[in-house]
Design an enzyme around this catalytic site. Structure first.
Site, PDB file in Angstrom:
ATOM      1  CB  SER A 109      -6.637   4.353  -9.838  1.00  0.00           C
ATOM      2  OG  SER A 109      -7.873   3.782 -10.242  1.00  0.00           O
ATOM      3  CG  ASP A 121      -3.519   6.548  -6.322  1.00  0.00           C
ATOM      4  OD1 ASP A 121      -2.353   6.749  -5.950  1.00  0.00           O
ATOM      5  OD2 ASP A 121      -4.251   5.665  -5.831  1.00  0.00           O
ATOM      6  CG  HIS A 122      -0.269   3.951  -7.789  1.00  0.00           C
ATOM      7  ND1 HIS A 122       1.034   3.658  -7.493  1.00  0.00           N
ATOM      8  CD2 HIS A 122      -0.951   3.866  -6.619  1.00  0.00           C
ATOM      9  CE1 HIS A 122       1.144   3.398  -6.201  1.00  0.00           C
ATOM     10  NE2 HIS A 122      -0.048   3.529  -5.646  1.00  0.00           N
ATOM     11  CD  GLU A 149       5.383   4.233  -4.793  1.00  0.00           C
ATOM     12  OE1 GLU A 149       5.356   3.234  -4.054  1.00  0.00           O
ATOM     13  OE2 GLU A 149       4.418   4.572  -5.500  1.00  0.00           O
ATOM     14  N   GLY A 198      -4.331  -2.873  -0.787  1.00  0.00           N
ATOM     15  CA  GLY A 198      -5.396  -3.852  -0.680  1.00  0.00           C
ATOM     16  C   GLY A 198      -5.827  -4.144   0.751  1.00  0.00           C
ATOM     17  N   GLY A 212      -1.285   2.861   0.494  1.00  0.00           N
ATOM     18  CA  GLY A 212      -1.668   1.596   1.110  1.00  0.00           C
ATOM     19  C   GLY A 212      -1.919   1.709   2.600  1.00  0.00           C
ATOM     20  CG  ASN A 246      -2.557   7.832  -1.134  1.00  0.00           C
ATOM     21  OD1 ASN A 246      -2.362   8.972  -0.721  1.00  0.00           O
ATOM     22  ND2 ASN A 246      -2.139   7.432  -2.322  1.00  0.00           N
ATOM     23  CB  ILE A 247      -7.795   5.998   3.229  1.00  0.00           C
ATOM     24  CG1 ILE A 247      -6.757   6.302   4.326  1.00  0.00           C
ATOM     25  CG2 ILE A 247      -8.833   4.997   3.740  1.00  0.00           C
ATOM     26  CD1 ILE A 247      -7.322   7.015   5.530  1.00  0.00           C
ATOM     27  CG  ASP A 248      -9.168   2.776  -3.026  1.00  0.00           C
ATOM     28  OD1 ASP A 248     -10.400   2.921  -2.897  1.00  0.00           O
ATOM     29  OD2 ASP A 248      -8.650   2.378  -4.086  1.00  0.00           O
TER      30      ASP A 248
END
Length: 323
Positions: free
Chosen positions: A56, A93-94, A145, A190, A226, A268-270
């Site tokens: 990010s 990312d983003h 996006e 989140g 997310g 995506n997994i954070d």
């Protein structure tokens, strides 16, 4: 200018094509430090899975762009040392500006996301197209996006969902020439994705929107942001050892597995990774309050993260043995 090919990286184009044909999704795991990167590479080598290393804008500031570049190169060499040259993408990312995307491309990223979803539609198109026109001559892939995800994670924040409008996707893809598209179908950033009371069911993802998107742009790579599941056993462990995470809920893993069998070829997994590491660190420091050697608590955190990612790769994303 540093080409990602000099670092041993690949872009996402062929990975997405194979993922859609094989009905699985490529894991996109965020990292900020060495232990996270080690866990990702170890898990993906052990399962023989391709991987997208995500950075990010906040992580880039935290870790320094030159260190990140060399960490990515080290990741490819580490995978080789472990016995499997898995395909590795380094992805922004983003990204929130053309300048940030340009800088990442020039420092070895093989893929970038330009997130103009918060902008009016025409401005989103113009910004995304500008990034694509800069990236493609360097063979760097670009993710755009449409739709806004609620939630807070790193420097990304929004109070409300705006679902992707399927009637816009064909026009957006055609006019931007983007390589993949992140859509909003009910996932959220989140660890606090949904406002549910104990015992209440988590709202299902809007697979009707996904199906309509697939119908309008058949064979086009779709991305889910997310998509952490917020495992309740890990949340309970955090709270057991002094944490305070209440009313957290994520996306059920069976829904993600369903999505991965569709045109969704990147998930995506954070947050799940952050939770796993936090649980392990809290456990060590609670049981051994005199411990002050970072290796003694970051080591267990790395192992817990590796185990989590192996589970995700095999049981959720279906990307094991696809390297």
């Amino acid at each position: 200018m540093v080409s990602y090919k000099e670092l041993g990286l690949v872009n996402s184009r062929e990975l997405f094509k194979k993922a859609m044909e094989g009905q699985y999704a490529i894991p996109a795991f965020n990292f900020n430090n060495m232990e996270q990167l080690q866990a990702i590479i170890m898990a993906c080598v052990e399962t023989k899975s391709p991987v997208i290393l995500q950075v990010s804008s906040g992580a880039r500031k935290y870790a320094n762009q030159n260190l990140l570049k060399n960490m990515a190169k080290g990741a490819t060499e580490y995978a080789h040392e472990l016995g499997c040259d898995i395909p590795i993408v380094l992805h922004l990312d983003h990204g929130d500006s053309f300048e940030l995307c340009k800088s990442c491309i020039e420092t070895g990223f093989s893929s970038v996301m330009i997130d103009g979803s918060h902008l009016p539609y025409e401005e989103n198109i113009a910004l995304t197209r500008k990034v694509v026109e800069y990236a493609h001559p360097f063979d760097v892939t670009v993710e755009g996006e449409l739709g806004v995800l609620a939630g807070i994670e790193d420097e990304v924040s929004a109070e409300h969902h705006t679902y992707t409008r399927p009637e816009e996707v064909e026009d957006f893809v055609k006019r931007t020439n983007v390589d993949s598209l992140a859509i909003s179908i009910g996932t959220s950033h989140g660890a606090f994705k949904f406002k549910v009371k104990p015992g209440e069911a988590i709202p299902p993802l809007r697979f009707d929107i996904l199906k309509e998107v697939e119908k309008r742009i058949p064979g086009f790579p779709i991305v889910l942001h997310g998509a952490s599941s917020v495992p309740q056993d890990i949340v309970a462990e955090i709270n057991q050892y002094g944490g305070d995470i209440q009313n957290s809920a994520g996306v059920p893993e069976d829904q993600l597995r369903t999505a991965s069998r569709s045109a969704v070829c990147k998930i995506n997994i954070d947050s799940d990774g952050r939770l796993a590491m936090t649980a392990a660190i809290r456990k060590v420091l609670s049981e051994k309050p005199g411990e002050f050697d970072p290796r003694k608590y970051l080591g267990p955190a790395r192992e817990k993260l590796k185990a989590l990612y192996i589970h995700k790769i095999i049981n959720v994303l279906g990307s094991a043995d696809k390297a």
